[in-house]
Write a protein that holds these residues in place. Structure first.
Motif, PDB file in Angstrom:
ATOM      1  N   PRO B  31     -67.129   5.354 -10.147  1.00 40.66           N
ATOM      2  CA  PRO B  31     -66.302   3.881 -10.049  1.00 40.66           C
ATOM      3  C   PRO B  31     -64.724   4.171  -9.528  1.00 40.66           C
ATOM      4  N   ASP B  32     -64.372   5.458  -9.534  1.00 43.59           N
ATOM      5  CA  ASP B  32     -63.033   5.548  -8.899  1.00 43.59           C
ATOM      6  C   ASP B  32     -63.465   5.621  -7.465  1.00 43.59           C
ATOM      7  N   GLU B  33     -64.627   6.063  -6.875  1.00 46.58           N
ATOM      8  CA  GLU B  33     -65.020   6.044  -5.592  1.00 46.58           C
ATOM      9  C   GLU B  33     -65.565   4.668  -5.191  1.00 46.58           C
ATOM     10  N   PHE B  34     -66.387   3.961  -6.090  1.00 41.23           N
ATOM     11  CA  PHE B  34     -67.088   2.808  -5.654  1.00 41.23           C
ATOM     12  C   PHE B  34     -66.136   1.846  -5.466  1.00 41.23           C
ATOM     13  N   LEU B  35     -65.143   1.753  -6.455  1.00 45.75           N
ATOM     14  CA  LEU B  35     -64.435   0.288  -6.509  1.00 45.75           C
ATOM     15  C   LEU B  35     -63.259   0.170  -5.287  1.00 45.75           C
ATOM     16  N   PRO B  36     -62.574   1.012  -4.924  1.00 43.19           N
ATOM     17  CA  PRO B  36     -62.031   0.770  -3.833  1.00 43.19           C
ATOM     18  C   PRO B  36     -62.841   0.585  -2.558  1.00 43.19           C
ATOM     19  N   ARG B  37     -63.731   1.384  -2.470  1.00 42.78           N
ATOM     20  CA  ARG B  37     -64.560   1.200  -1.250  1.00 42.78           C
ATOM     21  C   ARG B  37     -65.166  -0.309  -1.075  1.00 42.78           C
ATOM     22  N   ILE B  38     -65.615  -0.611  -2.122  1.00 40.53           N
ATOM     23  CA  ILE B  38     -66.249  -2.141  -2.014  1.00 40.53           C
ATOM     24  C   ILE B  38     -65.192  -3.043  -1.896  1.00 40.53           C
ATOM     25  N   HIS B  44     -53.552  -3.963   2.474  1.00 41.44           N
ATOM     26  CA  HIS B  44     -52.602  -5.028   1.659  1.00 41.44           C
ATOM     27  C   HIS B  44     -53.455  -6.319   1.903  1.00 41.44           C
ATOM     28  N   ARG B  45     -54.360  -6.607   2.732  1.00 42.37           N
ATOM     29  CA  ARG B  45     -55.112  -7.573   2.988  1.00 42.37           C
ATOM     30  C   ARG B  45     -56.579  -7.573   2.233  1.00 42.37           C
ATOM     31  N   GLN B  46     -56.802  -6.366   1.883  1.00 38.66           N
ATOM     32  CA  GLN B  46     -58.303  -6.015   1.626  1.00 38.66           C
ATOM     33  C   GLN B  46     -59.341  -6.863   2.470  1.00 38.66           C
ATOM     34  N   LEU B  47     -58.960  -6.686   3.719  1.00 42.25           N
ATOM     35  CA  LEU B  47     -59.809  -7.439   4.676  1.00 42.25           C
ATOM     36  C   LEU B  47     -61.263  -6.950   4.779  1.00 42.25           C
ATOM     37  N   ASP B  48     -61.451  -5.783   4.638  1.00 44.17           N
ATOM     38  CA  ASP B  48     -62.827  -4.912   4.851  1.00 44.17           C
ATOM     39  C   ASP B  48     -63.438  -4.787   3.594  1.00 44.17           C
ATOM     40  N   GLY B  49     -63.345  -5.896   2.476  1.00 40.60           N
ATOM     41  CA  GLY B  49     -64.142  -5.651   1.311  1.00 40.60           C
ATOM     42  C   GLY B  49     -63.900  -7.035   0.625  1.00 40.60           C
ATOM     43  N   VAL B  50     -64.249  -6.837  -0.770  1.00 38.08           N
ATOM     44  CA  VAL B  50     -64.288  -8.068  -1.711  1.00 38.08           C
ATOM     45  C   VAL B  50     -63.282  -8.305  -2.523  1.00 38.08           C
ATOM     46  N   GLY B  51     -62.288  -7.570  -2.444  1.00 37.55           N
ATOM     47  CA  GLY B  51     -61.128  -7.755  -3.108  1.00 37.55           C
ATOM     48  C   GLY B  51     -60.191  -9.008  -2.814  1.00 37.55           C
ATOM     49  N   THR B  56     -53.868 -10.145  -9.489  1.00 37.65           N
ATOM     50  CA  THR B  56     -54.722 -11.037 -10.523  1.00 37.65           C
ATOM     51  C   THR B  56     -56.176 -11.046  -9.774  1.00 37.65           C
ATOM     52  N   THR B  57     -56.200 -10.700  -8.539  1.00 35.13           N
ATOM     53  CA  THR B  57     -57.446 -10.933  -8.045  1.00 35.13           C
ATOM     54  C   THR B  57     -58.133  -9.710  -7.579  1.00 35.13           C
ATOM     55  N   SER B  58     -57.664  -8.471  -7.919  1.00 34.60           N
ATOM     56  CA  SER B  58     -58.246  -7.097  -7.580  1.00 34.60           C
ATOM     57  C   SER B  58     -58.488  -6.422  -8.723  1.00 34.60           C
ATOM     58  N   GLY B  81     -56.351  -0.761  -6.820  1.00 35.58           N
ATOM     59  CA  GLY B  81     -55.407  -0.745  -6.216  1.00 35.58           C
ATOM     60  C   GLY B  81     -55.570  -1.338  -4.927  1.00 35.58           C
ATOM     61  N   ILE B  82     -54.587  -1.766  -4.323  1.00 33.45           N
ATOM     62  CA  ILE B  82     -54.767  -2.546  -2.834  1.00 33.45           C
ATOM     63  C   ILE B  82     -54.174  -1.969  -1.860  1.00 33.45           C
ATOM     64  N   ASP B  83     -52.847  -1.294  -1.867  1.00 35.55           N
ATOM     65  CA  ASP B  83     -52.298  -0.719  -0.862  1.00 35.55           C
ATOM     66  C   ASP B  83     -52.809   0.941  -1.020  1.00 35.55           C
ATOM     67  N   GLU B  84     -53.200   1.030  -2.378  1.00 32.70           N
ATOM     68  CA  GLU B  84     -53.367   2.551  -2.555  1.00 32.70           C
ATOM     69  C   GLU B  84     -54.873   2.701  -2.874  1.00 32.70           C
ATOM     70  N   LEU B  85     -55.262   3.638  -2.750  1.00 31.38           N
ATOM     71  CA  LEU B  85     -56.729   4.150  -3.137  1.00 31.38           C
ATOM     72  C   LEU B  85     -56.785   4.923  -4.346  1.00 31.38           C
ATOM     73  N   LYS B  86     -56.659   3.989  -5.368  1.00 25.04           N
ATOM     74  CA  LYS B  86     -56.479   4.238  -6.859  1.00 25.04           C
ATOM     75  C   LYS B  86     -56.934   3.247  -7.843  1.00 25.04           C
ATOM     76  N   VAL B  87     -57.568   3.632  -8.590  1.00 27.29           N
ATOM     77  CA  VAL B  87     -57.995   2.666  -9.772  1.00 27.29           C
ATOM     78  C   VAL B  87     -57.324   3.031 -11.032  1.00 27.29           C
TER      79      VAL B  87
END
Lengths: 364, 364
Positions: B31-38, B44-51, B56-58, B81-87
């Motif tokens: 999950p720590d790999e999967f969630l940031p990737r998807i 900061h915009r989560q442009l290339d994914g579904v965040g 409140t929306t990530s 995380g949005i700007d960070e590769l972190k859950v």
């Protein structure tokens, strides 16, 4: 609750929901009603819908297959208001445009060619035909996309957005004054320029004329921002020279564009460029500007041709913009010349969206 | 490209992607790999994914059906995380919790009762059992949801998040000092309070003791913010009185909570409340605070009971918070008492998400 099919595609550096026009029609709602309702607007977070709550992630594309013999896909771009219950239909978006080509290929709307598949798309916002080219080696979209552009995290499928025979569409000739270079006099100062009409009319200045000598990866934006008033006078003088206005004061704000170009001193790019759009330095490159710069680069005698590497590839001209390197192409392999720039697109999600009821009914 | 099933649900005032644990496992990623990737992080915009690119929306929920006899659903909340590769797995989210109950009902994981369906959920972040109750009149979820809460645009399904037998879980008794009201002395000033342990230990002050006389719909937040240091001393004195600390200085920051309560002078609410959480006025009401306030309101002699309307309904106690009216309940219709607050949840999208390759491979 009503459901609607939607496909979420990252196109260039925008994130767009793609809908088929007939699926929206089936809801009984107009697009002006449907889009804010499904996006969760008005709300600065778009919490109660599928919008992304920023201008680049609150965009939609409405697509339909065309019955016209020369068009495969008709599409309309929508900028969906976030805080406002409002949809703006006034312009096209180059980034989102690329989702139309990918969607048509992924849905099987077009027959795939052995090497490069061309999708003929018609944008209703601007009345423009844009031919999109997507590599399909062996007659198929590769299982995993591999093309990267600046500002994205993951590879996408390469989608070239091509303007068809773009020279002289506005003024009748690629070189409206008949010259590859000339000097414009503004308040007693002489400015060297190339005046060109491709994609849109443009005034192109050599960087040295603005006192810019680029060090590798330096960004011209701040230096140019300090001289905007002066550069706008040059742009307006170019408008008069091209016959677009009788006096500088009468020139329009949107066209001609103004571009600054210089030789690239770094690997990975053929030219250094900065474009002004609506009076401001563009963070990357508008699609029309990349068409003008590309056509000029392959026209001997112009300022871009002076600076471009001698071995620059017309299928992959690399322009370094403030946002990174953008690849353009001038493709004459088909029946018509198409000129444009590459984006990448990647489908994020294929979804059934739940359409909420129009108004609250009871309160907890 | 790998695909994963995801369900996008607006839960309370958060927007969460809900995944089944085994679907994430099937990707071969943690999950720590999967969630940031998807989600398209870091960006900061989560442009290339579904965040959704805001806190409140990530958010994500990982669900699985339980094999334990007393538990229907096991769930884990993730702040992506949005700007960070972190859950961040450190806390639960009351808003997102409500998506577990709705998902279980919509997926047929529980048998629906004729009137109210209870879904027994276990949160792994906190080790808490939360019983969720969802109205299912006639043994079915109504086709269209009708319940509204502040901060949302559209009706959702009502989801009550209930703590099971919450009294005295920390200190052994609902009234840890054996008194319904008492006075705490802080620096020579006497403060009237009710000390209670339900959901979490809490110190509850009458608004008049803080000099607050509420005019209808007035927000106490600013007035309270000016007195935070003083109120924290009262909170610490309460900790000592309840035996949670031997000196005020040793009291924890997170508990006890401090709540301010007064009579409601407006229609549509039984009490006016403001809760402090981690030293700051809470914009709405933490779930533990609503449990403490509800249990105290139905315990004769306490300050909340003093102010509550005589005909307040234990199944629908209405607390006016800065964010609007929140409904709570104390439900003893089942084998165990459950006490909590209502949220609403609404499924936005049922999707197949495309999982990108882990690293860029070539550049355009």
């Amino acid at each position: 609750m009503a459901e609607v099919t939607g496909t979420w595609i990252r196109g260039g550096t925008s994130k767009c929901w793609v809908f088929e026009t007939e699926d929206i029609e089936a809801t009984g709602l107009t697009p002006d009603e449907f889009l804010p309702r499904i996006y969760g607007s008005p709300d600065h977070r778009q919490l109660d819908g599928v919008g992304g709550a920023t201008s680049t992630t609150s965009k939609a594309m409405l697509l339909s297959r065309s019955e016209e013999p020369d068009i495969d896909v008709v599409y309309t771009f929508a900028q969906v208001g976030i805080d406002e219950l409002k949809v703006d239909w006034g312009s096209n978006c180059g980034n989102c445009s690329s989702t139309a080509g990918l969607y048509a290929v992924e849905q099987g709307w077009v027959e795939l060619a052995q090497d490069m598949t061309y999708v003929r798309t018609y944008n209703t916002n601007t009345g423009q035909l844009i031919v999109q080219r997507i590599p399909t080696p062996g007659g198929a979209l590769p299982e995993s996309p591999t093309a990267m552009i600046p500002g994205t995290l993951y590879p996408g499928y390469e989608v070239g957005l091509g303007f068809v025979e773009p020279s002289g569409k506005t003024l009748g000739a690629l070189l409206p004054t008949g010259r590859t270079r000339e000097d414009l006099s503004v308040a007693g100062t002489s400015w060297p320029v190339t005046l060109v009409d491709a994609g849109a009319p443009a005034v192109i200045l050599p960087a040295e004329a603005v006192g810019l000598v680029k060090i590798p990866h330096e960004d011209w934006t701040d230096a140019v921002r300090a001289r905007l008033a002066e550069l706008d006078q040059v742009r307006r003088a170019g408008a008069v020279a091209m016959g677009m206005a009788t006096t500088a004061g009468e020139a329009e704000r949107a066209v001609p564009k103004l571009g600054i170009v210089g030789p690239s001193r770094t690997d990975g790019a053929d030219l250094e460029v900065l474009m002004l759009s609506m009076g401001h330095p563009h963070p990357a490159m508008p699609i029309t500007g990349s068409v003008a710069m590309t056509m000029a680069s392959f026209t001997a005698g112009t300022w871009p041709a002076e600076f471009a590497d001698a071995d620059a590839d017309p299928q992959n001209l690399r322009l370094r913009t403030p946002a990174g390197v953008i690849a353009t192409f001038a493709d004459d392999s088909g029946p018509q010349l198409i000129v444009g720039a590459d984006r990448t697109a990647r489908t994020l999600a294929s979804a059934r969206l739940h359409l909420p009821a129009p108004v609250p009914m009871t309160a907890v």
